[in-house]
Design a protein around this motif. Structure first.
Motif, PDB file in Angstrom:
ATOM      1  N   VAL A 108       0.840  -1.199   0.000  1.00 35.87           N
ATOM      2  CA  VAL A 108       0.000   0.000   0.000  1.00 35.87           C
ATOM      3  C   VAL A 108       0.874   1.248   0.000  1.00 35.87           C
ATOM      4  N   TYR A 109       1.890   1.278   0.850  1.00 35.51           N
ATOM      5  CA  TYR A 109       2.809   2.414   0.906  1.00 35.51           C
ATOM      6  C   TYR A 109       3.457   2.653  -0.448  1.00 35.51           C
ATOM      7  N   GLU A 110       3.938   1.595  -1.068  1.00 42.60           N
ATOM      8  CA  GLU A 110       4.635   1.739  -2.347  1.00 42.60           C
ATOM      9  C   GLU A 110       3.708   2.280  -3.429  1.00 42.60           C
ATOM     10  N   ARG A 111       2.439   1.884  -3.400  1.00 46.89           N
ATOM     11  CA  ARG A 111       1.503   2.368  -4.422  1.00 46.89           C
ATOM     12  C   ARG A 111       1.192   3.853  -4.229  1.00 46.89           C
ATOM     13  N   TYR A 112       1.092   4.301  -3.006  1.00 46.97           N
ATOM     14  CA  TYR A 112       0.916   5.738  -2.781  1.00 46.97           C
ATOM     15  C   TYR A 112       2.196   6.493  -3.141  1.00 46.97           C
ATOM     16  N   LEU A 113       3.323   5.898  -2.858  1.00 50.01           N
ATOM     17  CA  LEU A 113       4.602   6.554  -3.139  1.00 50.01           C
ATOM     18  C   LEU A 113       4.811   6.749  -4.635  1.00 50.01           C
ATOM     19  N   ASN A 114       4.464   5.735  -5.432  1.00 53.22           N
ATOM     20  CA  ASN A 114       4.698   5.863  -6.877  1.00 53.22           C
ATOM     21  C   ASN A 114       3.543   6.527  -7.616  1.00 53.22           C
ATOM     22  N   GLY A 115       2.486   6.882  -6.896  1.00 52.10           N
ATOM     23  CA  GLY A 115       1.396   7.625  -7.489  1.00 52.10           C
ATOM     24  C   GLY A 115       0.335   6.795  -8.184  1.00 52.10           C
ATOM     25  N   SER A 116       0.470   5.463  -8.156  1.00 54.35           N
ATOM     26  CA  SER A 116      -0.547   4.635  -8.799  1.00 54.35           C
ATOM     27  C   SER A 116      -1.854   4.648  -8.007  1.00 54.35           C
ATOM     28  N   ILE A 117      -1.781   5.004  -6.725  1.00 50.84           N
ATOM     29  CA  ILE A 117      -2.970   5.276  -5.916  1.00 50.84           C
ATOM     30  C   ILE A 117      -2.814   6.682  -5.360  1.00 50.84           C
ATOM     31  N   GLU A 118      -3.860   7.489  -5.471  1.00 47.50           N
ATOM     32  CA  GLU A 118      -3.780   8.872  -5.015  1.00 47.50           C
ATOM     33  C   GLU A 118      -4.778   9.215  -3.909  1.00 47.50           C
ATOM     34  N   SER A 119      -5.954   8.634  -3.962  1.00 51.06           N
ATOM     35  CA  SER A 119      -7.001   9.011  -3.015  1.00 51.06           C
ATOM     36  C   SER A 119      -6.809   8.363  -1.648  1.00 51.06           C
ATOM     37  N   ASP A 120      -6.876   9.187  -0.592  1.00 46.52           N
ATOM     38  CA  ASP A 120      -6.827   8.659   0.774  1.00 46.52           C
ATOM     39  C   ASP A 120      -7.977   7.690   1.023  1.00 46.52           C
ATOM     40  N   GLY A 121      -9.084   7.892   0.316  1.00 46.40           N
ATOM     41  CA  GLY A 121     -10.268   7.073   0.531  1.00 46.40           C
ATOM     42  C   GLY A 121     -10.104   5.621   0.159  1.00 46.40           C
ATOM     43  N   GLU A 122      -9.031   5.280  -0.554  1.00 43.47           N
ATOM     44  CA  GLU A 122      -8.851   3.888  -0.959  1.00 43.47           C
ATOM     45  C   GLU A 122      -8.535   2.964   0.215  1.00 43.47           C
ATOM     46  N   VAL A 123      -8.080   3.509   1.334  1.00 39.20           N
ATOM     47  CA  VAL A 123      -7.806   2.663   2.495  1.00 39.20           C
ATOM     48  C   VAL A 123      -8.930   2.704   3.521  1.00 39.20           C
TER      49      VAL A 123
END
Length: 225
Positions: A108-123
């Motif tokens: 999860v951290y890596e996906r937010y870090l690389n920008g493939s996930i952006e919305s806080d709501g995904e967690v």
């Protein structure tokens, strides 16, 4: 010298059986596992000046008046207290605060870090406040499951994209397993739904709970290092 205490802010990312295993691991490494509820505003500030410890942030409350702030993280780090994050709120704050010393880990951290996930709501998810049992499914877990099924050749990339968009259209407060399956049956081929439905059996749910897997990795690392 190793810090004797590992403080973990956790909630729905860990199960009762996980906590039993982690306490056992803590004993094996001569550590004290200090388990605390999902982190809220001012919880980190209360640890400034406390005995040296490792702090792992996993789950946290959301909402402008409840969420732990970047200012609190900065104050804790500048006081010399190491802090790592993973899984949920911990992953979000670790990405935001990585330039000032907070560390992060996990899928999860890596996906937010690389920008493939952006919305806080995904967690985000709903959970039972008594025992932290998840009630709804966070979108990051759906992403993980779909990626695994594509990797195994059970779903096409197009089917996975459609399934993710359907899941995204359901508000996190309503995204129960039964609701997801119902919506997928309306928008996906029967064989794709049948494959996904297998993973919704009670004894399979924890296997694709990516937030849980990241949480376990982070706490085990803190207890073992």
């Amino acid at each position: 010298m190793k810090a004797a205490t590992v403080t973990v802010f956790a909630g729905p990312s860990l199960r009762p059986a996980d906590l039993t295993d982690l306490r056992r691991l803590a004993g094996e490494h001569d550590r004290t596992l200090d388990l605390r509820p999902p982190v809220r505003r001012h919880d980190l500030a209360a640890l400034i000046g406390a005995e040296p410890r490792r702090i792992v942030m996993l789950d946290g409350e959301f909402g402008q008046s409840l969420a732990v702030s970047v200012t609190e993280v900065r104050a804790l780090l500048f006081a010399g207290q190491p802090l790592t994050g993973a899984s949920s709120m911990g992953a979000l704050r670790a990405v935001e605060c990585r330039t000032i010393g907070m560390t992060g880990s996990g899928w999860v951290y890596e996906r937010y870090l690389n920008g493939s996930i952006e919305s806080d709501g995904e967690v985000a998810l709903l959970y039972d406040p008594e025992d932290y049992t998840p009630i709804t499914v966070p979108l990051v877990n759906v992403r993980w499951l779909l990626a695994q099924r594509v990797g195994d050749g059970r779903l096409s990339s197009a089917q996975a994209h459609t399934a993710l968009e359907i899941a995204r259209s359901v508000n996190f407060r309503a995204r129960r397993h039964s609701v997801l399956l119902k919506q997928w049956k309306l928008g996906l081929p029967a064989d794709a739904v049948a494959d996904l439905e297998k993973h919704f059996a009670a004894d399979h749910l924890d296997r694709w709970d990516r937030k849980r897997l990241d949480a376990l990795e982070a706490v085990r690392a803190a207890l073992s290092s």
